[in-house]
Design a protein around this motif. Sequence first.
Motif, PDB file in Angstrom:
ATOM      1  N   THR A   2       0.963  -1.192   0.008  1.00  0.00           N
ATOM      2  CA  THR A   2      -0.100   0.021  -0.032  1.00  0.00           C
ATOM      3  C   THR A   2       0.852   1.334   0.129  1.00  0.00           C
ATOM      4  OG1 THR A   2      -1.786  -0.937   1.122  1.00  0.00           O
ATOM      5  CG2 THR A   2      -1.668   1.385   1.408  1.00  0.00           C
ATOM      6  N   ARG A  60      -7.210  -6.114  -1.984  1.00  0.00           N
ATOM      7  CA  ARG A  60      -6.536  -6.147  -0.693  1.00  0.00           C
ATOM      8  C   ARG A  60      -7.542  -6.928   0.161  1.00  0.00           C
ATOM      9  NH1 ARG A  60      -2.715  -2.766  -1.547  1.00  0.00           N
ATOM     10  NH2 ARG A  60      -1.933  -3.277   0.601  1.00  0.00           N
ATOM     11  N   VAL A  62      -9.151  -7.462   4.180  1.00  0.00           N
ATOM     12  CA  VAL A  62      -9.443  -7.203   5.540  1.00  0.00           C
ATOM     13  C   VAL A  62      -9.421  -8.500   6.409  1.00  0.00           C
ATOM     14  CG1 VAL A  62     -11.188  -6.078   7.185  1.00  0.00           C
ATOM     15  CG2 VAL A  62     -10.543  -4.965   4.854  1.00  0.00           C
ATOM     16  N   THR A  84      -3.411  -2.739   5.056  1.00  0.00           N
ATOM     17  CA  THR A  84      -3.875  -4.307   4.953  1.00  0.00           C
ATOM     18  C   THR A  84      -3.245  -4.719   4.036  1.00  0.00           C
ATOM     19  OG1 THR A  84      -5.687  -3.279   3.239  1.00  0.00           O
ATOM     20  CG2 THR A  84      -6.355  -3.802   5.632  1.00  0.00           C
ATOM     21  N   THR A  99      -6.295 -11.362  -4.314  1.00  0.00           N
ATOM     22  CA  THR A  99      -6.337 -11.123  -2.857  1.00  0.00           C
ATOM     23  C   THR A  99      -5.631 -12.388  -2.146  1.00  0.00           C
ATOM     24  OG1 THR A  99      -8.427 -10.052  -3.035  1.00  0.00           O
ATOM     25  CG2 THR A  99      -7.874 -10.878  -0.747  1.00  0.00           C
ATOM     26  N   GLU A 138      -8.444   0.385  -5.172  1.00  0.00           N
ATOM     27  CA  GLU A 138      -8.418  -0.738  -4.593  1.00  0.00           C
ATOM     28  C   GLU A 138      -9.675  -1.260  -4.077  1.00  0.00           C
ATOM     29  OE1 GLU A 138      -4.182   0.742  -2.578  1.00  0.00           O
ATOM     30  OE2 GLU A 138      -6.183   0.918  -1.341  1.00  0.00           O
ATOM     31  N   TYR A 140     -11.576  -3.869  -1.332  1.00  0.00           N
ATOM     32  CA  TYR A 140     -11.137  -4.480  -0.092  1.00  0.00           C
ATOM     33  C   TYR A 140     -12.150  -5.682   0.188  1.00  0.00           C
ATOM     34  CZ  TYR A 140      -8.194  -0.505   1.094  1.00  0.00           C
ATOM     35  OH  TYR A 140      -7.135   0.097   1.104  1.00  0.00           O
ATOM     36  N   LEU A 184     -11.301   1.916   8.329  1.00  0.00           N
ATOM     37  CA  LEU A 184     -11.123   0.579   8.621  1.00  0.00           C
ATOM     38  C   LEU A 184     -11.685   0.055   9.867  1.00  0.00           C
ATOM     39  CD1 LEU A 184      -9.924  -2.180   7.546  1.00  0.00           C
ATOM     40  CD2 LEU A 184      -7.646  -1.577   8.967  1.00  0.00           C
TER      41      LEU A 184
END
Length: 205
Positions: A2, A60, A62, A84, A99, A138, A140, A184
């Motif tokens: 990132t 990405r 989480v 992340t 991912t 991006e 997530y 986040l």
Amino acid sequence: MTTPPRGLHPRQALAGLSCGRGGPGLWLADQTRSPLIGTCAVRCQTDGVNASLPLREAARAVLLDADHRVLLLRYAEHGGYWATPGGSLEEGETHAAATLRELSEELGISPTSVQLGMQLAQRSTEQLVGEREVRQVERYFLAHASPADVHVDQATQRDNIQTHRWWTLGELRSTRETVYPAGLADLIAAVADGRHPERPVILAG
């Protein structure tokens, strides 16, 4: 890896969540807290990124454990920050596949050990890749794994990752360190409460 968005101070965190005018299927984050993801309680805003720049897509994770702790990576650049796991897509690759690949490359996590879920959020930033300025978008994804699934000694592309750490929600909310993406903690709190977003939330920062 990132890269922090250019021109945005780390403390410009967008904590609340609201429905938005950003286009079909996307919900926007705003600076005013809203009790539920998807509540049309506060004003909406655009991400302010130059849409004319070349597009670079990224995925990405989480990544949460059974206690809803999130796994973040530490980088030294720009004064140091946490982010992340994830990175840009390879040619012909889906976001979900990217991912899982990034978790394997950065943390040595086998794809078979990851429970990959829905897309939680999206973020757009302007970044320099080499000498080229791009608009990185991006996505997530919610993912679950155990700390025992992390095998850093088997990671193949650690790049400039210093270390990794599992963070509790309380630690995320109270830290004075820089964490990306902004918002986040609110995403994780909603997941922990069983409140999954109806549409991906747009994050800024």
